[in-house]
Each structure stands twice: as structure tokens, then as C-alpha cells.
Design a protein around this motif. Structure first.
Motif, mmCIF file in Angstrom:
data_model
loop_
_atom_site.group_PDB
_atom_site.id
_atom_site.type_symbol
_atom_site.label_atom_id
_atom_site.label_comp_id
_atom_site.label_asym_id
_atom_site.label_seq_id
_atom_site.Cartn_x
_atom_site.Cartn_y
_atom_site.Cartn_z
ATOM 1 N N UNK A 77 0.977 -1.238 0.021
ATOM 2 C CA UNK A 77 0.079 -0.078 -0.055
ATOM 3 C C UNK A 77 0.890 1.356 -0.058
ATOM 4 N N UNK A 78 0.330 2.405 0.437
ATOM 5 C CA UNK A 78 1.017 3.563 0.696
ATOM 6 C C UNK A 78 1.324 4.210 1.864
ATOM 7 N N UNK A 79 2.477 4.698 2.492
ATOM 8 C CA UNK A 79 2.578 5.159 3.680
ATOM 9 C C UNK A 79 3.087 6.699 3.400
ATOM 10 N N UNK A 80 2.221 7.591 3.639
ATOM 11 C CA UNK A 80 2.295 8.982 3.492
ATOM 12 C C UNK A 80 3.345 9.573 4.181
ATOM 13 N N UNK A 81 4.133 10.672 3.814
ATOM 14 C CA UNK A 81 4.999 11.406 4.770
ATOM 15 C C UNK A 81 4.337 12.161 5.529
ATOM 16 N N UNK A 82 4.371 12.238 6.828
ATOM 17 C CA UNK A 82 3.400 12.943 7.767
ATOM 18 C C UNK A 82 3.630 14.578 7.353
ATOM 19 N N UNK A 83 4.695 15.088 6.879
ATOM 20 C CA UNK A 83 4.943 16.556 6.686
ATOM 21 C C UNK A 83 4.510 16.895 5.160
ATOM 22 N N UNK A 84 3.992 15.918 4.474
ATOM 23 C CA UNK A 84 3.625 16.142 3.197
ATOM 24 C C UNK A 84 1.951 16.638 3.092
ATOM 25 N N UNK A 85 1.704 17.640 3.570
ATOM 26 C CA UNK A 85 0.386 17.952 3.725
ATOM 27 C C UNK A 85 0.014 19.203 2.861
ATOM 28 N N UNK A 86 -1.015 19.328 2.289
ATOM 29 C CA UNK A 86 -1.482 20.473 1.027
ATOM 30 C C UNK A 86 -2.158 21.525 2.107
ATOM 31 N N UNK A 87 -2.324 22.671 1.627
ATOM 32 C CA UNK A 87 -3.012 23.740 2.253
ATOM 33 C C UNK A 87 -4.584 23.469 2.889
ATOM 34 N N UNK A 88 -5.113 22.433 2.163
ATOM 35 C CA UNK A 88 -6.300 21.954 2.910
ATOM 36 C C UNK A 88 -6.357 20.825 3.862
ATOM 37 N N UNK A 89 -5.077 20.312 4.265
ATOM 38 C CA UNK A 89 -4.885 19.442 5.115
ATOM 39 C C UNK A 89 -4.941 18.136 4.709
ATOM 40 N N UNK A 90 -4.850 17.764 3.222
ATOM 41 C CA UNK A 90 -4.946 16.647 2.833
ATOM 42 C C UNK A 90 -3.487 15.966 2.756
ATOM 43 N N UNK A 91 -3.037 14.509 3.029
ATOM 44 C CA UNK A 91 -1.854 13.966 2.580
ATOM 45 C C UNK A 91 -1.786 14.020 1.221
ATOM 46 N N UNK A 92 -0.617 14.436 0.771
ATOM 47 C CA UNK A 92 -0.392 14.298 -0.360
ATOM 48 C C UNK A 92 0.556 13.055 -0.633
ATOM 49 N N UNK A 93 0.119 11.933 -1.327
ATOM 50 C CA UNK A 93 0.753 10.576 -1.530
ATOM 51 C C UNK A 93 1.570 10.459 -2.937
ATOM 52 N N UNK A 94 2.735 10.318 -2.701
ATOM 53 C CA UNK A 94 3.742 10.584 -3.688
ATOM 54 C C UNK A 94 3.973 8.901 -4.077
ATOM 55 N N UNK A 95 4.325 8.740 -5.460
ATOM 56 C CA UNK A 95 4.734 7.475 -5.958
ATOM 57 C C UNK A 95 5.896 6.808 -5.070
ATOM 58 N N UNK A 96 6.698 7.754 -4.388
ATOM 59 C CA UNK A 96 7.839 7.335 -3.524
ATOM 60 C C UNK A 96 7.366 6.671 -2.262
ATOM 61 N N UNK A 97 5.859 7.152 -2.095
ATOM 62 C CA UNK A 97 5.358 6.518 -0.744
ATOM 63 C C UNK A 97 4.881 5.041 -0.815
ATOM 64 N N UNK A 98 5.149 4.523 -1.882
ATOM 65 C CA UNK A 98 4.707 2.918 -2.068
ATOM 66 C C UNK A 98 5.367 2.222 -1.131
#
Length: 708
Positions: free
Chosen positions: A513-534
Motif C-alpha cells: 500500500x502507501x505510507x504518506x510522509x507526515x509532513x507532506x500535507x497541502x493547504x487543505x490539510x490533505x496528505x499528498x501521497x507520492x509514488x515514492x510512498x509506495x
């Protein structure tokens, strides 16, 4: 003597070929990148460059030869060849060219390559825009290459400038054919050829065509269109979303583009094989920093996509694949049924940025979906995407273990039938691996402590390296990584954790699955999940808790620069930071250049003002006054006296004043002496008075038509 800058405006030159080549290369490269084939994109661009160089050489060497005029026929043959021999030509491209479901991109690419060898005149130079626009249409409609927008804007700037230059040359040909350049010369003087005569553009600008808009204005206009598009497109997009029309037209991305255009499924060892299994320990894992989706949830959580229970040395499989998703057993129901205490429900929202995932990444265990998203819950617990909802958004409600709850103690040993495979396979481990399990769990008091001891041991013995080498095919990855290589990334950590837990008698399964980076959050508070978070991890089955996550990469040492979550595949050329910065700088320079051209043109007009030109402007004003009052347009064939005679009956008391002004205009414009500044000032004053007089003239009575 003709200035060098003017010579390019009279004849096709290097600048025209550069503009054509750059625009075509942007189209060809965008087509390759949209199909996930950067080498093909580079191949097309290089082919276009070679063809343009050949064309320019032919143009220079055969400029006076009639062979040049055969370019249209030769270009047509190239277009037909691209269609007739498309399959064979595809084989000449790297990686076999474009997939069959986007074969049109291959035809267009060969049209651009072959056609570039026969762009010898303005018509064929400009015709290269046709396959280029079609290629951008394919790349844009499937939206699999982020740089296509900037590439298309660059293409527009090139095309607008090239078209303006070609249009000027077309006007030059018309002027030459009309005898403009031979007026006043002896009869029979040969008409100058635009292709071989420099400086004609400068001559034409000294005559009646001096106010025509040149390439500078075209470039400035194209840039204005680009700027308005960049500013207006987001507004239009949000307006369409708000109106509910954004999903009215839907385009299904071809399967080959879904699989190849986006890096996550391209060469990842954590990507499912066609048969449903997932390989492990396959060497370098190609991951980029591209955003794949956004996740809205209460806190940063592991997002499960698929689980596996059959360990087959270099791959994991799933015994549920044999059922073809027939619900003989419901894994999700069994998992939720075990979660009796220390759990809580959460709402989540997954918004895909690109339609490339086969399953919805979810936190915890899904209890239900909001609305009716096109999702089928498979028997192995995954949420398979069967279609694409509006805005590519999936909303649901999950059950998760409460983070503040005390840890579990005992694993579930009386397993339901559906989880029988999660305890199997450990008998095939090497003796030293089994001995390691006995050693690290010797002092543990319960199953949870045994699992934690195993997790720490795996983390201590393996160094994380996203670029680790593949495990030899004749070696067991668990034994080899724990005792020999001691290096790998998350798939071997999760495999070791799962199999060692099974050896300790704890049910365990392999999860991707994916594990988002805790600091990678957009202005709306959503976690932006990258390909490298696989990511890959283990889940162990505990009483009253269900499946509990154990990630052996936590606390593990890592090779600097190759840690978990790092991208190890360079983004495409047009998506690299320095290239984007260069594009931004280029756009700014073009903006300033366009503004400078406009100011320069305005300054040149101001400096070129003479009494004669000012008098001509005043006569235009005089003509408009007469046209408005007389309600008659002045035809170009009428002389000033003829036009005045036509409208005079409708001028009333201002007729004599208009006649006097007309007489002075004729004398000043056609006499050899010409006008002075004083004449222009006086004429302006008289025209102001005439305008006041004409405003007092009553309108002519409407003509009555007799009824038959």
C-alpha cells in the motif's frame, strides 16, 4: 543596404526552421512521455532535428532550383507512408514504439519525422503544425504527462511567430505579383522573387503596408493568449466543478497508458504481476516523487491496497485469486468481527490525481462507502476500482485500532478457514532462520512481545537501501538478507517479518500500500501521497484487535540518501525542477521581450511621425465625419472630390465648409510641396469646427415607399 534582421523577414531562414523544429519536437516528446516512453519521445525529437537540418541544407543549396517546389508532393508521400507502413516503422523505435491502443501516436510521430525532411517552403513548414496539434490532442485528452501544458504553450508561441513570418512572406509575393516593387521602372522589368531577393520586407514597410503587424506582434499576442489561459483555466475548472459539468465528458485512458505512463506500476517490485502475485527482492525499485493521490483522514495512517498469504520464495501470491473474486469467504467481515475492543470508526476520502490505481488505498477496514462509488470489495479485502467516480474521489468509513489503546497480548490461534494460509510456510525456512526466531523470542511473555522482538531483530539486521541489488534466484530472500547481504528495502523487511512471525506461531500476512510522509500535507490539510510512498509491511492477527500493523523498517538503519520514501528515479526532463525553473525564466523573458517589442514599435511609430503622415490621419478623420453624416461609405475607387459630391446634399449648412476643407486636403496631399506642421494644426482646428456644425445638421427624412 539591407539589414540582417530584415533579411529573415523577406526569405525563409534559420529562425523559421528553429521555430518549426522546436514546436515539432515539443509535440513528439510530449507524445512519448504521455505513453510512458521517454526514449521514444527523445527518438522522435532527434529524428525531427535531423530532418530539419537536412531540409535547411536542401533549401540553401537548391534555392533557385525548381526541385524546391516538389516539397508538397514529397511531404504527401511521407504522410501516406506513415499510415501504410506504420507497423513496420514502429519496430524501428526504441522499446517497440507505441502500444497498439495508441498506435495513432506512432503514425503522427513518423509524420513529424519524415515530413521534417521535406519542409522546403512555407506551406510544408506550417503543415508540420497539423500532426503536432493532433499529437498534443492525444497527450492532453489522456492527461498522463504533467509537462504537456507547458510544452503546448511553447508550441503555440513557436507556431504564432512562424505563421506571422510566413504570412508576411505571402504578402510580399502578392505585392511582387501586383507590380508594387517594379512601379516606375521600365516596362518588362522582371518581378523580384521573394525566395531569392533580400530586403523586400523593408521596402514594403516604406509604403502603404508600413503598419502591418509583424512577427513581434504575433509573438506578443500568442504570449497574451498563453498568459490568459494560465490565469483563466483554473477559474474555468473550478466553475465547471461547481456547476456539476466537469464529469459530463469522460475519456477512458487506454490500458497501456495506465500501465506505462505512470511510474508506480512500471518497474516496482511491489507491483502486482499479471497473475496476481507480487515479486520481492528484485533489485532497484524505480520510484519518483510524482503525486499519485490525496488522502483526507484523521491522522497519518497506513493505506492498504492488497494482502498476500502464500509465500513462494521470490514472490507472494494469494489463495483468493483462484476464486476470481467469488465471495466464498469474506475476509473483511472476518477481520471486522475480530475487532471487538479498542477500536474506533473514522471517515476517509481518497482523491486520485491520476487514474492509475487498480484498488482504492484505504486505512483500516472499510465498513461502508458513501454514495455509490464504482468499487467492488474483493474476497481478499481489497477495494477493486471498477469505474471512475466524479472527480475521481472515493469516500468511505473505516474501523481502525485506537492509537491510545493498550497493546494486544495474544494472537488468534483458532483461525477461521479463510485465514488458514497466514500460518503456513514457515517450515520451509532455513535452520539458522528458525534458530534466530528462537533466540530473539526466548524472553518474551506473550505473542505481542514475541512479535515486537522479531520486528526489532529484523530492523537491526537489515540496512534500508532503495537501490539494493536483487537477491540471487537460487537463494531464499529471507535467509539471504538476514545472514548474508543484510541490505534491502521494505519488501524484504515485510517478508522477513511475516515469515519469522509465522515461525513463532503468530498468523501474519504480507501487505502492500502507501505510507504518506507526515509532513507532506497541502493547504487543505490533505496528505499528498507520492509514488515514492509506495510501501510494504506486515499485519499480524491478534485476539480482539484483528490485524495489527508491524513495520520492520521502523528504527532500521538506512544508506544515506536511500531511505524509506526517497525517490530513486529521476523525473522526465520537462518535469525536473531546474527545467521548470528554466521554463519559468523563459516565459518571463518572452513576456518582457513581447512588451519590449510593443514599446519599440510604438516608439518607432512616434519617431516616424511627419506632417505628411499626420495629414493623412486627419483626412481619415474627415472622411469618417462625412460618412457618418452622409450615411454613405467611401469606396476606395472614389476620389475625394467624387465622394464629397456624393454626400454634399446631406451636409446642410456645413456643405460649404466641408468643400473648403476638402479642397485644401487635395491641394496639400497631392502637391509636390507637401504639408507643414502649421497646415496640420490649422486643419485639426477646422475639423473640430466642422464636427460641431455637422452635429447640428438635421438627419435626412426617411424615404417613403409606395404601396403597390
Amino acid at each position: 543596404m539591407t539589414r540582417t534582421g530584415e533579411r529573415d523577414l523577406s526569405r525563409i531562414g534559420a529562425i523559421d526552421y528553429i521555430l518549426m523544429t522546436l514546436g515539432s519536437c515539443l509535440a513528439g516528446y510530449s507524445g512519448g512521455m504521455s505513453a510512458g516512453l521517454p526514449t521514444v519521445g527523445i527518438f522522435v525529437a532527434v529524428g525531427i532535428i535531423i530532418g530539419a537540418v537536412v531540409s535547411y541544407a536542401v533549401r540553401v543549396s537548391l534555392i533557385r532550383s525548381p526541385v524546391i517546389k516538389l516539397d508538397g508532393w514529397l511531404y504527401t508521400c511521407c504522410v501516406l507512408s506513415a499510415f501504410a507502413f506504420g507497423n513496420r516503422l514502429q519496430g524501428l523505435m526504441p522499446e517497440g514504439g507505441f502500444p497498439i491502443d495508441v498506435a495513432a501516436a506512432g503514425w503522427l510521430s513518423w509524420m513529424l519525422i519524415l515530413g521534417s525532411f521535406f519542409t522546403w517552403q512555407d506551406t510544408t513548414l506550417l503543415f508540420q503544425a497539423i500532426p503536432s496539434i493532433a499529437m498534443f490532442g492525444l497527450a492532453g485528452v489522456y492527461d498522463t504527462f504533467r509537462g504537456v501544458t507547458f510544452a503546448f504553450f511553447g508550441f503555440l508561441l513557436c507556431l504564432a511567430t512562424l505563421f506571422a513570418r510566413a504570412h508576411r512572406r505571402s504578402m510580399l509575393r502578392q505585392a511582387a505579383d501586383s507590380g508594387y516593387f517594379t512601379r516606375g521602372l521600365a516596362p518588362g522589368t522582371p518581378t523580384p522573387s521573394v525566395e531569392t531577393t533580400p530586403g523586400l520586407a523593408l521596402k514594403m514597410e516604406q509604403g502603404p503596408w508600413r503598419w502591418i503587424a509583424g512577427p513581434g506582434w504575433a509573438l506578443a499576442s500568442a504570449f497574451a493568449v498563453v498568459l490568459i489561459s494560465l490565469l483563466g483555466a483554473p477559474v474555468i475548472k473550478e466553475s465547471m466543478k461547481a456547476s456539476g459539468l466537469s464529469g459530463f465528458v469522460k475519456v477512458q485512458v487506454p490500458r497501456s497508458l495506465q500501465q506505462k505512463a505512470i511510474p508506480p506500476a512500471a518497474a516496482s517490485a511491489m507491483t502486482e504481476n499479471p497473475g496476481g502475485s507480487v515479486s520481492i527482492a528484485q533489485g532497484q525499485n524505480n520510484l519518483t516523487s510524482d503525486p499519485i493521490f490525496e488522502a483526507k483522514m484523521d491522522t497519518n495512517r497506513y493505506l492498504r491496497m492488497a494482502t498476500y498469504d502464500l509465500y513462494l520464495l521470490h514472490r507472494w501470491d494469494n489463495n483468493f485469486h483462484a476464486t476470481q473474486f467469488e465471495k466464498t469467504d469474506d475476509v473483511n467481515a472476518e477481520s471486522l468481527g475480530q475487532m471487538r475492543v479498542n477500536v474506533k470508526p473514522i471517515d476517509f476520502e481518497i482523491r486520485l490525481r491520476r487514474p492509475v490505481l487498480k484498488s482504492v488505498p484505504v486505512p483500516g477496514f472499510v465498513m461502508g462507502w458513501k454514495g455509490a462509488p464504482p468499487v467492488m470489495d474483493g474476497p481478499d479485502g481489497r477495494s477493486v476500482i471498477t469505474g471512475m467516480p466524479e472527480n475521481q474521489t472515493f469516500k468511505g468509513r473505516s474501523q481502525v485500532i485506537d492509537d491510545s489503546a493498550r497493546p494486544p497480548t495474544e494472537a488468534v490461534h483458532d483461525l477461521p478457514h479463510v485465514f488458514q494460509q497466514t500460518i503456513a510456510g514457515s517450515e520451509g525456512l532455513s535452520e539458522r532462520t528458525k534458530e534466530l526466531v528462537r533466540q530473539v523470542t526466548a524472553g518474551a511473555k506473550n505473542d505481542y512481545e514475541r512479535a515486537e522482538a522479531i520486528r526489532r531483530a529484523v530492523a537491526d539486521r537489515i540496512v534500508y537501501n532503495i537501490d539494493a541489488d536483487a537477491v540471487p534466484s537460487d537463494k531464499d530472500p529471507v535467509d539471504y538478507v538476514l545472514f548474508e547481504k543484510n541490505e534491502g528495502y521494505c519488501d524484504v523487511y515485510a517478508t522477513c517479518m511475516t515469515m519469522l512471525a509465522r515461525a513463532a506461531g503468530i498468523p501474519a500476512r504480507y501487505v502492500i500500500g502507501y505510507l504518506p510522509e507526515a509532513a507532506n500535507v497541502d493547504a487543505a490539510g490533505n496528505y499528498v501521497v507520492l509514488d515514492s510512498d509506495l510501501h510494504a509491511w506486515s499485519e499480524l492477527f491478534f485476539k480482539d484487535y484483528g490485524w495489527v500493523i508491524f513495520d520492520a523498517t521502523d528504527g532500521a538503519r538506512a544508506v544515506p540518501g536511500h531511505e524509506r520514501g526517497k525517490a530513486n528515479k529521476a523525473p522526465p526532463l520537462l518535469e525536473r525542477a531546474w527545467v521548470r525553473a528554466a521554463l519559468d525564466i523563459t516565459m518571463a523573458v518572452l513576456a518582457l521581450g513581447g512588451l519590449a517589442l510593443i514599446l519599440r514599435s510604438m516608439g518607432m511609430r512616434q519617431r516616424s511621425r511627419t506632417p505628411r503622415k499626420d495629414l493623412e490621419r486627419e483626412y481619415v478623420h474627415f472622411t469618417r465625419l462625412l460618412e457618418r453624416t452622409g450615411r454613405t461609405r467611401r469606396e476606395m475607387s472614389r476620389t475625394p472630390d467624387e465622394f464629397l459630391a456624393l454626400v454634399r446634399p446631406r451636409l446642410g449648412t456645413a456643405a460649404d465648409a466641408a468643400a473648403e476643407i476638402n479642397r485644401r486636403f487635395v491641394r496639400l496631399m497631392f502637391s509636390p510641396v507637401g504639408a507643414t506642421e502649421e497646415d496640420v494644426v490649422r486643419m485639426r482646428a477646422d475639423l473640430r469646427n466642422l464636427g460641431q456644425m455637422l452635429r447640428n445638421v438635421p438627419p435626412p427624412p426617411k424615404e417613403r415607399t409606395r404601396r403597390p
